[in-house]
Design an enzyme around this catalytic site. Sequence first.
Site, PDB file in Angstrom:
ATOM      1  N   SER A 107     -33.654 -16.619 -37.950  1.00 48.05           N
ATOM      2  CA  SER A 107     -34.891 -16.797 -36.986  1.00 48.05           C
ATOM      3  C   SER A 107     -36.128 -16.335 -37.589  1.00 48.05           C
ATOM      4  O   SER A 107     -36.055 -15.463 -38.399  1.00 48.05           O
ATOM      5  CB  SER A 107     -34.367 -16.040 -35.588  1.00 48.05           C
ATOM      6  OG  SER A 107     -35.384 -16.387 -34.895  1.00 48.05           O
ATOM      7  N   GLY A 108     -37.291 -16.747 -36.852  1.00 57.77           N
ATOM      8  CA  GLY A 108     -38.530 -16.475 -37.827  1.00 57.77           C
ATOM      9  C   GLY A 108     -39.382 -15.414 -36.887  1.00 57.77           C
ATOM     10  O   GLY A 108     -40.591 -15.530 -37.200  1.00 57.77           O
ATOM     11  N   CYS A 133     -22.335  -5.204 -34.173  1.00 57.38           N
ATOM     12  CA  CYS A 133     -21.469  -4.559 -33.303  1.00 57.38           C
ATOM     13  C   CYS A 133     -22.208  -3.661 -32.394  1.00 57.38           C
ATOM     14  O   CYS A 133     -23.463  -3.866 -32.334  1.00 57.38           O
ATOM     15  CB  CYS A 133     -20.444  -3.820 -33.822  1.00 57.38           C
ATOM     16  SG  CYS A 133     -20.966  -2.517 -35.089  1.00 57.38           S
ATOM     17  N   ASP A 149     -19.841  -4.241 -45.929  1.00 56.19           N
ATOM     18  CA  ASP A 149     -20.915  -3.492 -46.438  1.00 56.19           C
ATOM     19  C   ASP A 149     -20.994  -2.415 -45.864  1.00 56.19           C
ATOM     20  O   ASP A 149     -21.453  -1.349 -46.709  1.00 56.19           O
ATOM     21  CB  ASP A 149     -22.123  -4.537 -45.938  1.00 56.19           C
ATOM     22  CG  ASP A 149     -22.113  -4.779 -44.436  1.00 56.19           C
ATOM     23  OD1 ASP A 149     -21.321  -4.523 -43.692  1.00 56.19           O
ATOM     24  OD2 ASP A 149     -23.339  -5.217 -44.044  1.00 56.19           O
TER      25      ASP A 149
END
Length: 631
Positions: free
Chosen positions: A365-366, A4, A100
Amino acid sequence: MAICGIVGLWHRDKRGLTQELDGMLDMLRHRGPDGEGRFAEQHISLGMRRLAIRDVLHGNQPYRSEDGMIVAVFNGEIYNYPQLKRDLLALGHQLNSDADGEVLVHLYEEYGVDFLERISGMFAIALWDQQTRELILARDRVGQKPLYVWDNDKTLGFSSELKAFLALDDFHPEVDPRIIPAYLAYRFVPSPMTLFRQVTKLRPGEVMRIRPDGRRERWRYWQPAIDLPDTDGSLDLWADRLEALLTDVVGSHLASDVPLGIFLSGGLDSSVLAALTAIQHTGPVEAFSAVFPPSYPGYDEYGFAEKVAQKLGWTIHRVEVASEITPDRIRELAFILDEPMADPTVLPLDGLARAAAERETVMISGEGADEIFGGYAGYGEVAALARLRKIPPALRQWWISHGWRGTGALNRAGQSVAERYRGVGFTFSPAERLTLGVPEAWGTELTAPIREYWAQARDLPELQAMQGFDVQWFLPDDVLVKADRIGMHHNLEIRVPYCDHDVVNLALKIPLALRRQGREDKRVLRRVAERHLPADIVYRPKRGFPTPLTRLLTEQPLYDFTWQVLTDPAATRRGWFNPDAVTGLLQRLGSQPTSTVARQVYALLMLELWINRMVDGRRQRMWEKIPHSAR
């Protein structure tokens, strides 16, 4: 979990800050279409926009402790949340959701500000302690999530994006020209600086505490392990360590109650993540690969990505991105990125993220592998320069004085790494900046944190010092900025397992000889890849995220657009650049284009477009608010 945007305002004397908070939240609506939360009392207000990823029906913010005395908003993901929740329940705490972020207030109750050392993830946190009347702001260790601070002594505001401050009547978007040389050098603004006066960004791993009397304290609770790397251990031993850690980290990044996919180029970095994802993720995974059409030869790696996807049994989507790179879109990207940034790979990333967001909400993603494992070509210069230093200095100087081939390399061999290295995104040399700019209009350049870094790193091996610089600045202020802003703009959460702080620390401990050898880079990661992937994927030449910037800028309509923007009278009136030097660059772009010229022109273009929207646009909106009779 909730990706967010967070905002807030603190004022020592002023009450009733909710109206200003409304405007800030409106500016961040793109970061969270699924909900909004607020808290306000006396001199503090907190707000957030939510993109729900896990526990979609619950987990609304702000979070509160059981007695209501601790209030927090946060942006990000706490990947070790399951263990933290178990620990807190054992201590007697009550948690009301599977979100979380709820653990944050309870961890603060138990450990104070030291709770930051117990959480693992990507985050920006704002926590208000009603008992001590203290505001705590914090950013994750590697800098995956941003946090900006505007401070005019009376009011302190914070936000996930710089543009939220434009909603405040008391905020005046004034550019500090002393920062311009740093932007021109690196193609981004190094933290903690921003181009706006009175605005800074928290550095990765930094905390800010605002005391009840207004005192501000800032410190870093974590920094990457750039001290001397290890010297022991075989390639296989380090590959075993890395594979075990990456497996755990990738597993923690796969938790999601919404569709999950992966950006897959077919290169080493993304392919390793794909293989480890396939081992642990039982649900469907779709891959997305960006390509330019055949009219841009050499910018299509889809065949490699397709081969990896087929091996894993995944669906892969070919995404052609050239048609979306228009003047209007580049103008909009300058605003979306929130700070001036001249990394051209944002152009294909934007199109790729747009396509992925039509089907997914979370993407793996890497990013980060090149910085931490030593993958950039520039790192390979270290060994070559070491060989040149064996040539007697007198002989080197004699060769240089004749200007023969290799003079540039011999010159660099005589320089320290602090003098020579300016990062992966290096754009304008000091001499080029002097030619281009008007130093008296800029004032004294502000780069104290970077100078301090090079002073501290002077005894490190050159490769370690270079990687340490890129991990602390290029990675968070360029690479991760793209992932955050582009992802959030498309309501897409981009997760980057290589940027887990434990992975970063392990990578920076790998013996130098195991990082690069000859033309082979990222040796330990490559050994992990050998265990899961075909040889032609493991050993294919590095390409990066290919972007034909030179062709894009020299073709229509971008060529005329660039001329119009950079020669507009408004740009000239700022007085920061020599108009003849700017025109000269544009002429070279049209007549004898090179990749260097294209990068330099693009840097100036993105700076001017950013000012058009963030500065000139704000002034125009403020002018329009004033009644005609009062003008």
